[in-house]
Structure formats: structure tokens, C-alpha cells
Design a protein around this motif. Structure first.
Motif, PDB file in Angstrom:
ATOM      1  N   SER A   1      33.589 -25.990  19.202  1.00 42.29           N
ATOM      2  CA  SER A   1      32.001 -25.974  20.087  1.00 42.29           C
ATOM      3  C   SER A   1      33.006 -25.300  21.493  1.00 42.29           C
ATOM      4  O   SER A   1      31.417 -24.732  21.852  1.00 42.29           O
ATOM      5  N   ALA A   2      33.630 -25.428  22.306  1.00 38.92           N
ATOM      6  CA  ALA A   2      33.854 -24.934  23.079  1.00 38.92           C
ATOM      7  C   ALA A   2      34.468 -23.919  23.607  1.00 38.92           C
ATOM      8  O   ALA A   2      33.716 -22.739  24.669  1.00 38.92           O
ATOM      9  N   ILE A   3      34.548 -23.435  22.500  1.00 37.99           N
ATOM     10  CA  ILE A   3      34.295 -21.785  22.597  1.00 37.99           C
ATOM     11  C   ILE A   3      33.118 -21.342  22.567  1.00 37.99           C
ATOM     12  O   ILE A   3      33.021 -19.822  22.767  1.00 37.99           O
ATOM     13  N   THR A   4      31.924 -21.596  21.838  1.00 40.41           N
ATOM     14  CA  THR A   4      30.936 -21.072  22.293  1.00 40.41           C
ATOM     15  C   THR A   4      30.109 -20.914  23.592  1.00 40.41           C
ATOM     16  O   THR A   4      28.912 -20.856  23.795  1.00 40.41           O
ATOM     17  N   THR A   5      30.506 -21.620  24.118  1.00 40.83           N
ATOM     18  CA  THR A   5      30.606 -21.678  25.883  1.00 40.83           C
ATOM     19  C   THR A   5      30.422 -20.743  26.360  1.00 40.83           C
ATOM     20  O   THR A   5      30.777 -19.823  25.923  1.00 40.83           O
ATOM     21  N   ALA A   6      29.178 -20.173  27.639  1.00 44.02           N
ATOM     22  CA  ALA A   6      28.696 -19.264  27.505  1.00 44.02           C
ATOM     23  C   ALA A   6      29.826 -17.974  28.137  1.00 44.02           C
ATOM     24  O   ALA A   6      30.487 -18.678  29.251  1.00 44.02           O
ATOM     25  N   ILE A   7      29.332 -16.543  28.150  1.00 40.06           N
ATOM     26  CA  ILE A   7      30.454 -15.982  28.205  1.00 40.06           C
ATOM     27  C   ILE A   7      30.293 -15.509  29.337  1.00 40.06           C
ATOM     28  O   ILE A   7      30.871 -15.362  30.822  1.00 40.06           O
ATOM     29  N   ALA A   8      29.474 -15.581  30.387  1.00 38.96           N
ATOM     30  CA  ALA A   8      29.111 -15.510  31.688  1.00 38.96           C
ATOM     31  C   ALA A   8      29.110 -15.867  32.356  1.00 38.96           C
ATOM     32  O   ALA A   8      29.811 -16.097  33.265  1.00 38.96           O
ATOM     33  N   ALA A   9      28.855 -17.725  31.893  1.00 45.92           N
ATOM     34  CA  ALA A   9      29.384 -18.447  32.791  1.00 45.92           C
ATOM     35  C   ALA A   9      31.183 -17.935  32.934  1.00 45.92           C
ATOM     36  O   ALA A   9      32.046 -18.765  33.910  1.00 45.92           O
ATOM     37  N   ALA A  10      31.743 -18.036  31.759  1.00 45.94           N
ATOM     38  CA  ALA A  10      33.150 -17.832  31.599  1.00 45.94           C
ATOM     39  C   ALA A  10      33.807 -16.656  32.822  1.00 45.94           C
ATOM     40  O   ALA A  10      34.553 -16.652  33.869  1.00 45.94           O
TER      41      ALA A  10
ATOM     42  N   ASN B   1      26.174 -18.549  21.119  1.00 42.25           N
ATOM     43  CA  ASN B   1      26.504 -18.969  22.160  1.00 42.25           C
ATOM     44  C   ASN B   1      25.339 -17.661  22.637  1.00 42.25           C
ATOM     45  O   ASN B   1      25.678 -16.135  21.719  1.00 42.25           O
ATOM     46  N   TRP B   2      24.549 -17.142  23.783  1.00 41.76           N
ATOM     47  CA  TRP B   2      24.602 -16.339  24.341  1.00 41.76           C
ATOM     48  C   TRP B   2      24.444 -16.397  26.017  1.00 41.76           C
ATOM     49  O   TRP B   2      24.023 -16.887  26.139  1.00 41.76           O
ATOM     50  N   GLY B   3      25.105 -15.554  26.621  1.00 36.07           N
ATOM     51  CA  GLY B   3      25.293 -15.505  27.709  1.00 36.07           C
ATOM     52  C   GLY B   3      25.987 -17.075  28.075  1.00 36.07           C
ATOM     53  O   GLY B   3      26.581 -17.877  27.583  1.00 36.07           O
ATOM     54  N   PRO B   4      25.096 -17.871  29.516  1.00 35.33           N
ATOM     55  CA  PRO B   4      25.471 -19.031  29.972  1.00 35.33           C
ATOM     56  C   PRO B   4      24.662 -20.330  28.889  1.00 35.33           C
ATOM     57  O   PRO B   4      24.954 -21.165  29.347  1.00 35.33           O
ATOM     58  N   LEU B   5      23.838 -19.686  27.870  1.00 32.64           N
ATOM     59  CA  LEU B   5      23.577 -20.697  26.539  1.00 32.64           C
ATOM     60  C   LEU B   5      24.610 -20.833  25.412  1.00 32.64           C
ATOM     61  O   LEU B   5      25.104 -20.146  24.763  1.00 32.64           O
ATOM     62  N   THR B   6      24.582 -22.295  24.881  1.00 33.84           N
ATOM     63  CA  THR B   6      25.131 -22.867  23.786  1.00 33.84           C
ATOM     64  C   THR B   6      24.186 -23.607  22.710  1.00 33.84           C
ATOM     65  O   THR B   6      23.686 -24.482  23.490  1.00 33.84           O
ATOM     66  N   MET B   7      24.378 -23.579  21.479  1.00 34.15           N
ATOM     67  CA  MET B   7      23.889 -23.845  20.474  1.00 34.15           C
ATOM     68  C   MET B   7      23.996 -24.394  19.992  1.00 34.15           C
ATOM     69  O   MET B   7      25.216 -23.826  19.269  1.00 34.15           O
ATOM     70  N   ILE B   8      23.526 -25.938  19.397  1.00 33.73           N
ATOM     71  CA  ILE B   8      24.024 -26.592  17.849  1.00 33.73           C
ATOM     72  C   ILE B   8      22.733 -27.115  17.158  1.00 33.73           C
ATOM     73  O   ILE B   8      22.185 -27.515  17.324  1.00 33.73           O
ATOM     74  N   ALA B   9      22.770 -26.059  16.038  1.00 35.38           N
ATOM     75  CA  ALA B   9      22.015 -26.915  14.850  1.00 35.38           C
ATOM     76  C   ALA B   9      22.099 -27.202  13.883  1.00 35.38           C
ATOM     77  O   ALA B   9      23.360 -26.794  13.071  1.00 35.38           O
ATOM     78  N   GLY B  10      21.241 -27.935  13.019  1.00 34.83           N
ATOM     79  CA  GLY B  10      22.131 -28.406  11.879  1.00 34.83           C
ATOM     80  C   GLY B  10      21.895 -29.666  11.058  1.00 34.83           C
ATOM     81  O   GLY B  10      20.331 -29.615  11.767  1.00 34.83           O
ATOM     82  N   VAL B  11      21.638 -30.085  10.244  1.00 37.64           N
ATOM     83  CA  VAL B  11      20.739 -30.938   9.053  1.00 37.64           C
ATOM     84  C   VAL B  11      22.024 -31.696   8.788  1.00 37.64           C
ATOM     85  O   VAL B  11      23.112 -31.011   8.551  1.00 37.64           O
ATOM     86  N   ARG B  12      21.643 -32.906   8.669  1.00 44.23           N
ATOM     87  CA  ARG B  12      23.316 -34.373   7.897  1.00 44.23           C
ATOM     88  C   ARG B  12      22.040 -33.963   6.619  1.00 44.23           C
ATOM     89  O   ARG B  12      20.860 -35.039   6.668  1.00 44.23           O
ATOM     90  N   TYR B  13      22.319 -34.430   5.857  1.00 36.66           N
ATOM     91  CA  TYR B  13      22.214 -35.812   4.370  1.00 36.66           C
ATOM     92  C   TYR B  13      22.885 -36.495   4.233  1.00 36.66           C
ATOM     93  O   TYR B  13      24.134 -37.077   4.182  1.00 36.66           O
TER      94      TYR B  13
END
Length: 942
Positions: free
Chosen positions: A6-15, A629-641
Motif C-alpha cells: 500500500s505504501a509503494i503507492t505513496t506519491a513519487i513527487a513527495a518521495a 498513485n498520482w504524484g503526491p496523491l494516493t487512492m484506495i478504492a474498492g468494494v467488499r461483499y
């Protein structure tokens, strides 16, 4: 949740910004690591220098590729092209580190990174390096894990919790922002998160949902688990699709210790003794942990941790029940209780870890927690009826009936958990996780015996509750009665009955989980897609057996009176409520035997079967989660059944025919639980989070079982289960800002809002029945759904160590948080609205700390405002509230050397009481005092 990928998705620009910041502070003499082994992968571990403890949550950046370390300090960055890289490691509270890495074609690089505390910077003494290992380093570990998380999580490490004088896991959680506790005789038992009912919060051990020893609620009794056998507490307030959905309030995960968490041997032990001021009971606590790494590569870890505590607790307790009378309310029952008990708590955890290679781990965890409470309760019960016309809730006159009793009760609770799992990387892109688990909880109450004596005199009694905490009573028309108070003549009392009761509750949850994760590049600059399946089966049963002998002839054959059963000790609660001599503690062993063996000792059939139930709940779940991940933005989206199958069984009793009628009910329902999380790095140390998530609260098992309890006659009131009651469903919205302070600290603010459909209440309705040709109206009480509810609030947190202050002042620190919450819910049957049970408007912690020159001190203040506990649907003016309560605790320790430490703790310095009331503070339902306690001891750490 997979923290690493999950943390690999942290923003490239921030990194990149972080890498630049680290370069400005990088240590001199950076080491070049040459590649060897397999293709395009960099693996390694990050640890601290003083004790070789591996650092969880360290941010690792490699030329724009970013990840965070796991609990064993390990990290893995795959898919790298041959070439030279600059690897940067950042960890709040520690000096950053940079290392050159070179990867040739088809090669693998392994990197070990050692970080030093900023408090141990050049110029610091060796004593400084010893000091910072305790509280400061523990705080650093928690803050780094919280910073690196992609969703909203609070983390508190065991070392930090160990600085507070807490007896169990429940009490430890109250130090976390937004978390408060409900107490039993002064000791924490249930946990609530952000003012939600206790049933809205789930508890897990290494991700395994804990079975519950409580037969009446889904709220887990956390007083069972000692606080000495854990590694950290993780409180997730915004759940993600890969987490179980039954967590409207949140999830508390108890993380166990592992031998792979540090280099070399793990060896810790402590012993402490003290006393409770009220009653002079013993206060003892012992714990030990031993772990070792084995194998040529030290990749096998075995660790055992155990603890034992014993508490001799005495409690003063006075209760007054208010009921409706003509024209208002009046006290109808008064109980003056003396509690004397011994609580023992044991915990044992064993963990085996096998790191097969950097990409494969298998583990096995076994945990057993036991809590035993043996208690004697002396009780003088005053029942008032036939009130004078001028009587009200403050003053009046009524007929009084007196009962004097002793109850001996022992309950034994245990939670035993087994967990086998693994983590496996396959190739550059795939990771698989699996887990097999079982958690079993039992609660046995044996014995639960009562000798009850009733007064043959039923005089008039005048009461005055002008001082509602300390009322006055006067018995009228009896020359042999005391002028005031209720220190009654012993000769008034005659044998009424011997009661015996046995209870057994058992709950077992068996779970299977499989998760797969793959790196993806179709959305955002980088990310992953994760999916998995989950199966949970929970079996629960409750059995209640009751017996009674009310034969005066049998008792008279013993040749004793009540006075012969009383000893020299006197009941004088709060130094005010004088209620005569206490019972001797051996009366059951001396006198109950002949009464049990008599033919008059009979089973109460209806009471013994109508409350029994069994239930089976099967939950099958699947989810999809997308991280991007887009630049400094990280998103988690999903659905559980989740699909829930519930079946309950109970027995109904026909009082006319004494026939037992088996009942069975079943239900199936399906839920979709979408969620969306955003994490935005304003800077490497500033994080903005926003989340939408959904969750469930399934009804308590006893509320869905098809039982039906009818009173003395068919026209009496009824209590029953409701198999058709729905699970509550919540839409949760969270917004938070976190700014991490250097060298070590955090300032954060959060807003939350929950919209709840179908909140659960226990409500009453009237129904008409015909008995013998006559119509009667009786009250039927059962679980019902309200239409909707809401919960909203805010959290503020400030933690900081003042390392930059000069001299002795650099040891100062502060740990503070504040939570505001407000709730409302619509009652069933259009009866209006109320707050949700457990919602305190304000809740806060404030702790002043000092750590310098080997000394470690902490003065901690905790406050929780009043909250509603239960509802009187027929008369909301008598709703039951817990009053506001504050506590002040102190702990101190001194490091003799690197291994040995002396420590002391004082709890409840202000001797604050606990109060329940009905509707308004002047109608005091219960006032309880448990006094101060202290503890002193020694600890060893290798």
C-alpha cells in the motif's frame, strides 16, 4: 491490510522531495552495496543502533520508487532496471541514512540500514542513549507506522503503553485518541471508539477476530487480556475493503511480539507488588518474555511471553432504583453492597516465525488469556412500596421490606486463539497472503450462591434525598430500630431462601482468508490491485441453570440463626452507610450442604431453560481493492461483499403444561460495502486524508435467538428474541490532517461523521392477550430497529518531545488528545429520538512526561463526560447514564543501567468515584468507590 505495498503507492513527487530533504542531512561515509543474486530487486532491513530493534514504518525511497518497512524492518522494491541507485531511509526521531546501490543485469541487492536516534546524536552521553530507548523510541515507532499508513490508523506500541499504569488491554486503549472505556468496579472492561456503542467496535489479534466470552453482547470483554503480552495496538477508524466489514466504530488489532522484531535474544521480565488502599488488598503483577533467533541465517524466530497478576479488590457500592409513582418518581429499591474479591489474570503467547527467504514468511501464533474473579458481596436490600400521598423523588414515606444476603460468585473467562499464516512474493509483481485461524472464548460462572434473609418486620420508613449522594433514612414506630440509618436489629431477620446458579457461555470463531496482490500500471503512476476471499464461522451457546430451596424447616434443622452466620466485620460503605455486621465467608461450605441435599432444593425449570440459546453465524466474503498513485496523491478504492447466514435455537416454556417447545429461526442477508480513501502528502511530514467507508453492526446473538420468557402468568410481561431484527449499516466520512514534528512529535486534527441505518435498540410494545375469557394488555420487550441515526465529532492530538530545549529541560514531553462526539438516533415505534449508548460529548487525555538522566516519569489525566448506558423506552426520564469521571495516574522509573530498571505506579490519585443516574444527576442509581492503588517493582531487559 498490506502496509508494504500500500505504501509503494505513496506519491513519487513527495518521495523525491523526501529524498532531497534526507540528502541534506545524510550521514557521512555512505556505504556502497554491490548487487548479487536474483534480478532487479532490492531487499533489506532497517533497524535502530542501540538494541538492534527492527523499525516498522520506515520510509524507504530508491530514485522515486518508494515503500515502507514491515514489522521486522524488511522492505522490498522490485522491477528495477540495471544501474546505480541512491537509497534513502527516513524515520521520524532518527537520523536519516543514504546508501548507494548498484544492480547489474539479472542481479539482486541486499541492504541493511542502521539508524541512530536524534536524541543520541554526537555529543550525547551514553546515559542519554540508554534513556531514549524507553518512552521516546516507543513513541517514534508508533508515529512512523501511523505516518506511513495509507488509511487512518492510530498506533501505540507496547513500550509506550508500558509507561502508563494500566492493568489490561481495555485500560491501555483509553490513552488513544477517540477511544474510551466502560468500567466494572473501577477496572476497564469494554471499549468504545469515537462515541459509538461498544458493539460497533471489533477486536482482533494479529488480524484474527477474537471470540467473545460475554453471552449478552458482541462487545468484547477486554479485561480478560493482560497488557503485558502485546507488541502494539492498532486502531483503524476508516476500514478498507480487505478488512472485515463489521466495524462501524473501528477495529482494534492487538499485535503480538515476534523474535524476528530484533537482533539476537529477546529477554524481558518484571515483578511488582503493591496494595489497594480500600480494604488493603494485594496488588501483584509479574511478566516475562523470552525469544531467540535460530538457523544459519537467523531466519527462524521463537518467542514466548507470559504474565500473571493478582488483585485483591474491595468496592463500596450504594444503589437506588427510581420508578414511576402517582404524580412523579420515587426510590423503590435501595441496595447497600460491599464487594470483596480477588481477580487473577494470566496470559501466555507463543509465536513461531520462519523467514524462508526475503520473499517468503510463514508464522504460527498461539495465545491464551484467562481472567478469574472470585467475589463475595454483602447486600442489604430495602424495597419500598405503599407510598404516602405526599411522597416524591426527594422526600417521602413508604413501607419498607428488608433483605440481607451474601452472594459468593466466581466466574472464569478465557480467550484462546490460534493463527497459522504466510506471506509470499512470486516474481516481481505478485504477493499472496493466507491465514487459518480459530478463536474460542468461554465464561463459566460457578458457584453463584446466595443466602437470603428477610425481615419479619415491615415498618414505615421516611427518606430524604436532598443530599442525593448521601441520603438519610429513618424507621418509624419501632422502639428497637436505630434512630437514623439502617443498622437493623439482627433478630428481625429470618431465613428466606438459598439460591444457586450456574452459567456457561461459549463462542468459537473459525476463519480462513486468502489475499492476492499484483502491482498495476493501468491507473495512476503506480499502484496495485488486490483481491481476496474470506470465510468466518461463529458458533455461540449460553446455558443458565437455577436452583432454590426456600424451606424454613430445612434451615431450622441446621440449628443456627442469621446472627450465627455473621462475623465481626461491619458494613460501613463510604464511612456513612452503616448496615450492620457482614456475613462470614465460610457459610456456604458450613451450612449449604444439607439444604442442597434436601428434596426441597429444586430446579427452577422455566428460569433454567428459557434464557438458553445457541446460534451459528456464517459469513462469506470477497473483495476487490485498487491502490493508485498520482504524484503526491494516493487512492484506495474498492468494494467488499459479505453474505451472512444466521441460525438460532432456543426453548420456550409452556407454564400451564410445563412443556418445553424447541424453536428455530434462520435468516440470510447480503451487504455491499464500498469504500474510497485518499491520502495527500502536502510535504514529507504533512499528510491530508479523506475517506468514505461503510460498515455493519450485526445484532447481538441473544437478541436474534427465538427465546421467549413469560412472567408468572400468561398475562405477565414478556421478553423475547427477534430473529428478524436487521444489522445496522453505516456510511462513514472521515477527514484528517497530520503534521509530524521533528525531531519527534505530531499535531493532528480529524473530523468524522457516521450516518447509520437501522440502529438497534431494546424496545417495548403493548399487546393484548385473552386469558380465561378476559383481555389483558402486557408489555413485550425485544430488539427492534430504529429508522436512522448519526454520529459526528472531531479529534485533536498533540504529542511532542522537547529534545531541543537546553539541559535538563530537553527531557520534557507532552502527550495529549481531545475528542468531541455527538450522536442521535430515532427510537422504534415513533417514540422520539435519543443519543446512542456510549456517546460521551467530550473525552480527553493529558500527560506530562519527563525522560532524562535515567529517570522516566509520567503524570496522566483522563476524562470522560457522561454517556447514556441503557434506555427506558416506556419512560425516557428514567434512562440510565454513567456520570462524568476523571482519573489521575502517575508512573515513574529509574534506569539503574542498560538492563535493570526500578519503577512505581499510583492509580486513581484523586480517589474519584463512579456514578450512574436515571435521567438527572439527583436520581443516583449507583455510586461506587474503589479507592487508590499503588505498585512498585523491578524490571530487566536484555
Amino acid at each position: 491490510m498490506n502496509c508494504r505495498h500500500s505504501a509503494i503507492t505513496t506519491a513519487i513527487a513527495a518521495a523525491l522531495a523526501l529524498t532531497a530533504a534526507q540528502a541534506a542531512h545524510a550521514q557521512q561515509g555512505a556505504t556502497t552495496v554491490l548487487a548479487e543474486g536474483a534480478s532487479g530487486i532490492v531487499t533489506g532491513q532497517v533497524k535502530e543502533a542501540a538494541r538492534g530493534v527492527y523499525l516498522d514504518g520506515a520510509r524507504v525511497t530508491l530514485n522515486g520508487f518508494q515503500t515502507t518497512t514491515e514489522r521486522d524492518g524488511s522492505f522490498r522494491i522490485a522491477g528495477l532496471s540495471p544501474g546505480k541507485y541512491r537509497l534513502a531511509v527516513d524515520y521520524i526521531g532518527y537520523q536519516p541514512q543514504e546508501i548507494d546501490v548498484e544492480i547489474g543485469a539479472g542481479k539482486h541487492a541486499s541492504v541493511d540500514v542502521v539508524l541512530r536516534s536524534t536524541a543520541g546524536a554526537p555529543g550525547a552521553t551514553e546515559l542519554d542513549r540508554i534513556e531514549v530507548r524507553a518512552m521516546r523510541d516507543a513513541q517514534a515507532m508508533a508515529l512512523n507506522q501511523q505516518r506511513s499508513s495509507t488509511n487512518y490508523v492510530n498506533v501505540v506500541s507496547a513500550d509506550l503503553l508500558g509507561q502508563f499504569p494500566d492493568n489490561n488491554i481495555a485500560e491501555s486503549t483509553q490513552r488513544i485518541p477517540g477511544v474510551s472505556i466502560e468500567r466494572d468496579q473501577g477496572e476497564g472492561r469494554y471499549v468504545t471508539v469515537r462515541g459509538a456503542p461498544k458493539e460497533y467496535t471489533t477486536v482482533s489479534l494479529d488480524g484474527v477476530p477474537l471470540a467473545n466470552p460475554d453471552g449478552t453482547s458482541r462487545g468484547v470483554e477486554l479485561d480478560t487480556i493482560p497488557s503485558d503480552v502485546i507488541a502494539a495496538l492498532e486502531v483503524t477508524k476508516a476500514i478498507t475493503p480487505d478488512m472485515d466489514g463489521d466495524a462501524i466504530g473501528g477495529n482494534i488489532n492487538i499485535r503480538t511480539q515476534s523474535a524476528l522484531d530484533r537482533d539476537g535474544m529477546t529477554l524481558r521480565a518484571s515483578a511488582a507488588m503493591g496494595q489497594y488502599q480500600l480494604g488493603g488488598g494485594d496488588n501483584e503483577r509479574y511478566n516475562a518474555t523470552i525469544g531467540q533467533r535460530f538457523g544459519a541465517d537467523k531466519n527462524i524466530g521463537v518467542l514466548f511471553s507470559g504474565s500473571y497478576s493478582k488483585q485483591g479488590r474491595f468496592t463500596d457500592n450504594v444503589e437506588t432504583l427510581y420508578s414511576a409513582i402517582a404524580g412523579g418518581f420515587a426510590p423503590t429499591e435501595i441496595q447497600i453492597k460491599d464487594y470483596e474479591g480477588t481477580r487473577t489474570r494470566t496470559g501466555l503467547t507463543g509465536r513461531f516465525d520462519y523467514r524462508i527467504d526475503p520473499g517468503n514468511l510463514v508464522y504460527f501464533v498461539a495465545s491464551d488469556a484467562n481472567f478469574k474473579d472470585r467475589e463475595f458481596r454483602d447486600n442489604l436490600i430495602i424495597t419500598l412500596d405503599n407510598f404516602a400521598a405526599t411522597s416524591n423523588e426527594t422526600t417521602g414515606q413508604a413501607r419498607a421490606t428488608f433483605d440481607k444476603e451474601l452472594r459468593e460468585r466466581t466466574y472464569d473467562k478465557s480467550i484462546r486463539t490460534y493463527n497459522l499464516g504466510g506471506e509470499h512474493f512470486v516474481g516481481d509483481d505478485w504477493k499472496f497472503d493466507w491465514q487459518l485461524s480459530q478463536s474460542k472464548a468461554t465464561k463459566t460462572t460457578d458457584p453463584r450462591d446466595q443466602f437470603i434473609f428477610r425481615s419479619t418486620v415491615r415498618p414505615q420508613m421516611r427518606y430524604d434525598y436532598t443530599n442525593y449522594d448521601f441520603p438519610t433514612w429513618a424507621i418509624l414506630g419501632r422502639a428497637d430500630a436505630p434512630a437514623t440509618g439502617v443498622n437493623l436489629p439482627e433478630g428481625w431477620f429470618a431465613f428466606r431462601r438459598l439460591n444457586e446458579r450456574f452459567e456457561y457461555n461459549e463462542e468459537t470463531e473459525t476463519g480462513v482468508r486468502f489475499d492476492a496482490e499484483r502491482q498495476q500500471s493501468f491507473l495512476g503512476d503506480s499502484g496495485s490491485i488486490q483481491f481476496g476471499v474470506r470465510s468466518r464461522s461463529r458458533d455461540k451457546m449460553f446455558d443458565d441453570e437455577r436452583y432454590r430451596n426456600g424451606s424454613a424447616t430445612d434451615f431450622n434443622a441446621l440449628g443456627v440463626t442469621m446472627s450465627d452466620m455473621l462475623c465481626s466485620g461491619v458494613s460501613n460503605n463510604f464511612g456513612y452507610f452503616l448496615a450492620g455486621r457482614r456475613f462470614c465467608r465460610d457459610i456456604f461450605s458450613n451450612y449449604a450442604g444439607p439444604l442442597r441435599n434436601s428434596a426441597n432444593h429444586q430446579r427452577l425449570l422455566a428460569d433454567s431453560v428459557t434464557a438458553d440459546y445457541s446460534a451459528q453465524e456464517d459469513v462469506r466474503a470477497g473483495y476487490v481493492r485498487l491502490d493508485a498513485n498520482w504524484g503526491p496523491l494516493t487512492m484506495i478504492a474498492g468494494v467488499r461483499y459479505e453474505r451472512t447466514n444466521l441460525e438460532g435455537r432456543a426453548v420456550q416454556f409452556n407454564s400451564a403444561t410445563e412443556e418445553l417447545i424447541p424453536r428455530r429461526a434462520s435468516r440470510r442477508y447480503d451487504d455491499l460495502l464500498p469504500s474510497l480513501h485518499f491520502r495527500y502528502e502536502l510535504s514529507p511530514d504533512s499528510v491530508l486524508r479523506a475517506a468514505y467507508s461503510t460498515g455493519l453492526n450485526r445484532p447481538d446473538f441473544m437478541h436474534t435467538a427465538p427465546y421467549r420468557i413469560v412472567g408468572e402468568t400468561e398475562a405477565s410481561d414478556v421478553a423475547e428474541g427477534n430473529p428478524d431484527v436487521k444489522a445496522a449499516y453505516a456510511h462513514n466520512f472521515d477527514l484528517s490532517y497530520e503534521h509530524y514534528l521533528r525531531p519527534l512529535g505530531l499535531i493532528s486534527a480529524a473530523l468524522f461523521y457516521k450516518r447509520i441505518n437501522d440502529p438497534l435498540f431494546v424496545a417495548s410494545r403493548n399487546e393484548t392477550v385473552t386469558v380465561g375469557g378476559t383481555n389483558y394488555t402486557r408489555k413485550v420487550t425485544r430488539a427492534e430497529n430504529g429508522s436512522s441515526g448519526m454520529l459526528r465529532g472531531a479529534e485533536l492530538t498533540w504529542q511532542q518531545t522537547f529534545d531541543n530545549l537546553p539541559g535538563a529541560l530537553s527531557g520534557l514531553g507532552v502527550y495529549a488528545n481531545y475528542t468531541y462526539a455527538k450522536s442521535s438516533a430515532e427510537l422504534p415505534f415513533g417514540l422520539g429520538s435519543t443519543e446512542l449508548p456510549g456517546t460521551s460529548r467530550t473525552n480527553y487525555n493529558a500527560a506530562l512526561t519527563y525522560e532524562k538522566y535515567g529517570f522516566n516519569t509520567r503524570l496522566a489525566y483522563n476524562y470522560r463526560s457522561q454517556f447514556i448506558q441503557s434506555f427506558d423506552i416506556s419512560n425516557p426520564a428514567l434512562d440510565v447514564y454513567w456520570g462524568a469521571r476523571a482519573s489521575l495516574d502517575f508512573s515513574a522509573s529509574y534506569n539503574i543501567n542498560k538492563q535493570w530498571r526500578l519503577f512505581a505506579e499510583v492509580n486513581n490519585i484523586g480517589d474519584t468515584k463512579q456514578v450512574r443516574f436515571q435521567g438527572t444527576r439527583n436520581r443516583v442509581l449507583e455510586m461506587e468507590s474503589f479507592g487508590r492503588s499503588w505498585l512498585g517493582g523491578v524490571s530487566y531487559k536484555f
